[in-house]
Design an enzyme around this catalytic site. Structure first.
Site, PDB file in Angstrom:
ATOM      1  N   ALA A 105       0.925  -1.450  -0.153  1.00  0.00           N
ATOM      2  CA  ALA A 105       0.140   0.050   0.065  1.00  0.00           C
ATOM      3  C   ALA A 105       1.354   0.960  -0.093  1.00  0.00           C
ATOM      4  O   ALA A 105       0.698   2.602  -1.097  1.00  0.00           O
ATOM      5  CB  ALA A 105      -0.665   0.175   1.653  1.00  0.00           C
ATOM      6  N   TYR A 106       1.839   1.329   1.192  1.00  0.00           N
ATOM      7  CA  TYR A 106       2.911   2.883   0.666  1.00  0.00           C
ATOM      8  C   TYR A 106       3.870   2.616  -0.657  1.00  0.00           C
ATOM      9  O   TYR A 106       3.588   4.129  -0.690  1.00  0.00           O
ATOM     10  CB  TYR A 106       3.662   2.121   1.660  1.00  0.00           C
ATOM     11  CG  TYR A 106       5.042   3.988   2.347  1.00  0.00           C
ATOM     12  CD1 TYR A 106       4.422   4.313   2.960  1.00  0.00           C
ATOM     13  CD2 TYR A 106       6.045   3.058   1.945  1.00  0.00           C
ATOM     14  CE1 TYR A 106       5.324   5.229   3.555  1.00  0.00           C
ATOM     15  CE2 TYR A 106       6.568   4.548   1.576  1.00  0.00           C
ATOM     16  CZ  TYR A 106       6.525   5.223   2.774  1.00  0.00           C
ATOM     17  OH  TYR A 106       7.844   6.595   3.031  1.00  0.00           O
TER      18      TYR A 106
END
Length: 246
Positions: free
Chosen positions: A152-153
């Protein structure tokens, strides 16, 4: 120290600690009036920070209404915004992509990517009207490489890079320059969210063999955010210790 930002107003999101605080401190040394945006701005320690910001505002960058209200207050009180540093971000859990919690994915994207969009969307019309502005978005080497277990990051930071390039082209003749930085891992409080294995693996990727320091980021951002950066827009400035390959 050069006062080349004297009289300018700079908003730094996530400016209460870590990278954001370091950037704010360095911009203040360069003469800028500092506006700190963060979720909780009550616990400011002026002696530890070395300065007192002109404004501190409780802002949720994942809420467009919160961003717009805060920005309007800055313009009302200070008359102008010259610099926006989109630094607010969270790391999220360190876990395989197929097991990544959906709620955590949504939260990371909301803060790390959509928050950048909201802040830019709000600030750009003001900067275009004044025919001057500098926006620095804090991306990451993870946005270039894609780092295992922080999908996600990595996805959010890749989005920040692409958004920066897109918007910069649109603004290229308006006096408003958008650039981003791609730091390797920095020694900050975010490490508390990471496993020792993840930290060790990240350090091993850096040819210089050490982590990036906050002051090194702050120095680079201060140049990008100033008038001497005049013919560079839509660019990714690496702070990778030799890690970057493109």
């Amino acid at each position: 120290m050069s006062q080349h930002l004297e009289g300018q107003t700079a908003i730094i999101t996530g400016g209460m600690r870590g990278i954001g605080l370091g950037i704010a401190k360095r911009l203040r040394q360069a003469g800028a009036n500092i506006v700190i945006w963060d979720l909780n701005v009550d616990q400011w320690d002026a002696s530890a920070a070395g300065f007192t910001p002109t404004l501190r505002q409780a802002v949720n960058v994942a809420s467009l209404a919160s961003v717009e209200a805060a920005f309007a207050e800055v313009v009302e009180q200070l008359g102008r915004v010259d610099i926006l540093v989109n630094n607010a971000g969270i790391n999220g859990p360190v876990v395989e992509s197929w097991n990544y919690p959906v709620e955590a994915w949504d939260q990371v994207l909301a803060i790390d990517l959509t928050g950048v969009f909201y802040c830019c969307r709000t600030a750009i019309p003001h900067m275009r009207e004044r025919q001057y502005g500098r926006i620095v978005n804090v991306a990451s080497m993870a946005g270039k490489d894609g780092v295992q277990y922080i999908s996600a990051y990595s996805a959010a930071k890749a989005g920040v890079i692409a958004f920066t390039k897109s918007a910069a082209k649109e603004l290229a003749q308006d006096g408003v320059l958008l650039n981003c930085i791609a730091p390797a891992m920095v020694e900050t409080g975010l490490m508390a969210e990471m496993t020792p294995e993840h930290i060790a693996a990240s350090k091993a990727k850096i040819p210089m063999g050490r982590f990036l320091q906050i002051e090194e980021i702050a120095n680079m951002v201060t140049w990008i955010a100033g008038p001497e950066c005049s013919f560079t827009t839509g660019f990714v400035f690496d702070l990778s210790g030799g890690r970057a390959t493109y």
